[in-house]
Design a protein around this motif. Sequence first.
Motif, mmCIF file in Angstrom:
data_model
loop_
_atom_site.group_PDB
_atom_site.id
_atom_site.type_symbol
_atom_site.label_atom_id
_atom_site.label_comp_id
_atom_site.label_asym_id
_atom_site.label_seq_id
_atom_site.Cartn_x
_atom_site.Cartn_y
_atom_site.Cartn_z
ATOM 1 N N VAL A 1 25.578 52.293 47.258
ATOM 2 C CA VAL A 1 26.872 52.658 47.840
ATOM 3 C C VAL A 1 27.964 51.750 47.280
ATOM 4 C CG1 VAL A 1 28.236 52.697 49.965
ATOM 5 C CG2 VAL A 1 25.917 53.601 49.968
ATOM 6 N N ALA A 2 27.670 50.450 47.248
ATOM 7 C CA ALA A 2 28.652 49.512 46.716
ATOM 8 C C ALA A 2 28.873 49.754 45.229
ATOM 9 C CB ALA A 2 28.179 48.082 46.955
ATOM 10 N N CYS B 1 38.390 45.598 49.088
ATOM 11 C CA CYS B 1 37.115 45.469 48.384
ATOM 12 C C CYS B 1 37.306 45.777 46.903
ATOM 13 C CB CYS B 1 36.093 46.408 48.998
ATOM 14 S SG CYS B 1 34.612 46.596 48.020
ATOM 15 N N ARG B 2 38.074 46.840 46.624
ATOM 16 C CA ARG B 2 38.250 47.230 45.223
ATOM 17 C C ARG B 2 39.100 46.225 44.452
ATOM 18 N NH1 ARG B 2 38.938 53.823 45.827
ATOM 19 N NH2 ARG B 2 36.922 54.122 46.860
ATOM 20 N N THR C 1 39.864 44.258 57.917
ATOM 21 C CA THR C 1 39.340 44.948 59.099
ATOM 22 C C THR C 1 40.486 45.255 60.064
ATOM 23 O OG1 THR C 1 37.328 43.678 58.835
ATOM 24 C CG2 THR C 1 37.616 44.827 60.923
ATOM 25 N N ASN D 1 30.934 52.960 44.210
ATOM 26 C CA ASN D 1 32.358 52.886 44.473
ATOM 27 C C ASN D 1 33.061 51.876 43.580
ATOM 28 O OD1 ASN D 1 33.140 54.719 46.812
ATOM 29 N ND2 ASN D 1 31.227 53.813 47.506
ATOM 30 N N ALA E 1 40.498 48.111 54.339
ATOM 31 C CA ALA E 1 39.352 47.330 53.876
ATOM 32 C C ALA E 1 38.825 47.817 52.533
ATOM 33 C CB ALA E 1 38.244 47.373 54.931
ATOM 34 N N PHE E 2 38.748 49.140 52.337
ATOM 35 C CA PHE E 2 38.115 49.614 51.107
ATOM 36 C C PHE E 2 38.944 49.242 49.886
ATOM 37 C CE2 PHE E 2 41.043 53.132 51.764
ATOM 38 C CZ PHE E 2 41.337 53.559 50.490
ATOM 39 N N ARG E 3 40.262 49.174 50.065
ATOM 40 C CA ARG E 3 41.124 48.831 48.937
ATOM 41 C C ARG E 3 41.015 47.345 48.626
ATOM 42 N NH1 ARG E 3 45.744 52.528 49.599
ATOM 43 N NH2 ARG E 3 44.379 54.008 48.525
ATOM 44 N N SER F 1 27.156 43.039 48.478
ATOM 45 C CA SER F 1 28.406 42.400 48.100
ATOM 46 C C SER F 1 28.457 42.181 46.595
ATOM 47 C CB SER F 1 28.549 41.048 48.794
ATOM 48 O OG SER F 1 28.423 41.207 50.171
ATOM 49 N N THR G 1 29.498 45.046 44.393
ATOM 50 C CA THR G 1 30.918 45.415 44.280
ATOM 51 C C THR G 1 31.580 44.609 43.163
ATOM 52 O OG1 THR G 1 31.746 43.756 45.822
ATOM 53 C CG2 THR G 1 31.049 45.847 46.781
ATOM 54 N N LEU H 1 32.541 47.965 51.586
ATOM 55 C CA LEU H 1 31.940 48.081 50.258
ATOM 56 C C LEU H 1 32.760 49.005 49.354
ATOM 57 C CD1 LEU H 1 28.207 48.311 51.328
ATOM 58 C CD2 LEU H 1 29.436 46.339 50.456
ATOM 59 N N ALA I 1 33.369 50.794 54.593
ATOM 60 C CA ALA I 1 34.715 50.443 54.127
ATOM 61 C C ALA I 1 34.696 49.100 53.414
ATOM 62 C CB ALA I 1 35.683 50.410 55.302
ATOM 63 N N ARG J 1 32.564 40.823 51.329
ATOM 64 C CA ARG J 1 32.236 39.996 52.495
ATOM 65 C C ARG J 1 30.906 40.435 53.084
ATOM 66 N NH1 ARG J 1 34.655 41.920 57.544
ATOM 67 N NH2 ARG J 1 34.008 39.917 58.382
#
Lengths: 285, 241, 321
Positions: B103-104, B78-79, B54, B107, B74-76, B154, B157, C195, C193, B84
């Motif tokens: 959405v999760a 997550c990947r 964040t 992606n 943050a998105f990277r 979560s 993902t 997710l 973001a 979280r």
Amino acid sequence: MLALSITNGLVIGIIYALTALGVSLVVGIMNVINFAHGEFYILAGYFSYLFAHTMGLDPVVAMVLSIAAVFLIGIVVEYTLIRPTYGDDLYSLILTFILSIVMQSTFLLVFGPFPNKPPNWVKGATNVFGLFLYGNQRLAALIAGAAVIALFFAMLKLTWFGRMIRATSQDREMAELNGINTRRLNMLSFGMGCALAAAAGVILSPVFPVTPSAGVPVALTAFVCVVLGGMGSMWGCVAGGLVLGLVENLGAAFVSTGYKHVFMYLILILVLLIRPSGLFGRSET
Amino acid sequence: MDVALLQGRGLSKRFGGVQALEEVDFEVQAGTIVGLIGPNGAGKTTLFNIVAGTFPPSSGVVLFGGRTITGMPAFRICRQGIARTFQVTRPFGEMTCLENVAVAAVNRHPGCPKEQWMTLARESLAAVGLEALKDTAAKHLNVVQKKRLEIARSLATEPTLLMLDEVLGGLNTQEIQEAIGFIRRLRDDRGLTVFWIEHVMGAIMQATEKVIVLDQGRVLTVGPPREVVADERVIHAYLGD
Amino acid sequence: MDMRMTKNRWLLAAGLVAFALLPWGLGVYHQHIMIVSLFYVMMAASWNLLAGYTGQVSFGHAAFAGIGAYASGILAAKAGVNPWVGVAAGTLLAAIFGFLVGILCLKLGGIYLSLTTLGFSEILHIIINNEYEITRGTMGLQVPGLLSEYSKLAYFYIFLAGALLTLGVVYRLIHSDLGLNFRAVQNDERAAASLGVDVVKVRVLAFTVSSALAGMAGALYGHYLLLITPQIPSLDQQFLVLSMTVIGGMGSFVGPVIGAFGLEILSEYIRAYGEYHVLAFGLVALAVARFAPRGMVGIFRSVWERRRQAAVHPSLPAESP
């Protein structure tokens, strides 16, 4: 030529700073950009024209009355339009944009498309440092603008209201936890933001007469100032205003008059590319 | 002993004049459930926000699987496999529960056929028992359902590390027991590593192997839950002076 | 369910055919209104893609239409390029500018896009006024039409095709995998973001597509008016597009269509009483944005849903469509 451009740049720069302070205040406290900021500037110009010309009041009294009137209108706008959109940036942007167009078309209906100008407070010209003749009205505008800015900073530093503003613009949640009534603070800040625009409007309208759509470039310049100085930073805003005023006038004198106003957008693009947090902004928010 | 899945080294964070975290070191071993506790304002959520990207730390590094993820968006992160939940839930209110989870899922599997990620989304929603509400807009859920939805998102993902931020708030005793069972099964059956901020001490005692205690932005102590709650300094930090 | 879908599809097709035949029964003036309305459908639908589905406000949408109009018009009038090639070039140029402005400010957040696009539109005005030898400034640039013979009927079908293309692009995007990301970003960008949604990429893409569609609309419009003036990229125009979307219903697919036709037709009637339509629309848009942020579509929908619920079963929760 150089000295004249610098003086012009300082006068304009001070007024830019004054206008931009209102935007900066509202961004810092409410995280809202008021797209009708320029129209409040114009509104004050029309008010002071009405009070001084039509009602025959003393120019200075007319100015003070105009600022007070715009302050009250600002408070009403905050209460009726902005308050319900808290937390929804999208709608505050859209609402203030529509408001700016509504105000412009109202000006057009009431005052017509022609420039209107309140009377000068002073006459004649002064020989500055033996270099060139400079209109007294412009010099008076410079002094009045600087005085209002000084007054604003004194208010920030010394009064209870100023402390609230500084605390809230640093950390909104913390301010709320400490019992600051942010609703009332928002209302007062928005009103004060409009009043700062109004102050700039009454000071500058004898030099640059107001027209219904003249507020757009005024607001745009203020926005560029705020980005240049760093969103929410008051000192940055003043520095930004002076830089813009100088760049614009030197650019007009030595590069191109027609593209005078493009220089500031070049600065905006450079800032966004190189240092998006602005000259004095905190890099993290 | 193998290298920890998640490590923080000398993490500090300053907000304006406030020091939220100071020189924090911690480790979360793969396949464990680690609790993160501390009084209000100790910096627990700040630590989560730094790990999840964040915002970056003022100084220090975060290592995930031995590689640095410090300052990644943050998105990277997550990947990379870190998921979280938020303490105050952040559902996509205007979207249905299934869309929220989708959405999760989409992606996680970009460019894959729709059936593939929709299956993942449906399974994740079913795992938290919300399949009956799949077509309900998320804004109509109650607080507990919103927390479940966040966990479902979560899971979709397909993380290796799950970070939970106070997911038990608002539950009654029985629901808490169910939730603890659920989180333990995530670890036992799916092999997830869990990093868990929680105020419900009973849950921390039951479910975790290790507890990290933060106080005023520093690590106060680390250890097995039974030892930590008996620690004088921890009791002192919670009760205040 | 399937029966209803096919029935809806037939109704839609029948409506379209009826609409396509409509101008045959209209005079030249009303044909003109239809064409202008279709231009606004393109503008409002593409602006809605950005504002309604990703929550970003661009104040440069009219400016991008201006880029398309001037690019295509200058190519045709000064270099003798075929206007259809010009329209393609104008669309591409708007896309390129949209992409550049997008990457310049979208990583910084929504407010910066609004500020920068407003500045962009101002720069464009300054350039148009300064380079009057090329643009003819406020006098306007005369450009050739799209067809060798001028026919309102033909233009109607060209604009209908343009509007359908725009709506098709918007529909495909919001119903694709990306559409999920669009809506997620609009609802809560931080959660999105977390997710795995690349928020900046999603925004830049939406902004680029939206700007390209505006460029196409502007280019077509210029070749219809045969005279390109700074009125096309003006803030008044921007305001009209914004009002149409807000009043029709932001974030809904049909909202901008309803808004575009409604306001364009209304403004023709109001114009008879003087230039009050900007003020009138402004006040209405202000009221709608404040009290009914989902616009006319939102009002219809909530009335309809309430009525249906009352009719079916008073205590059942609403079944989503």
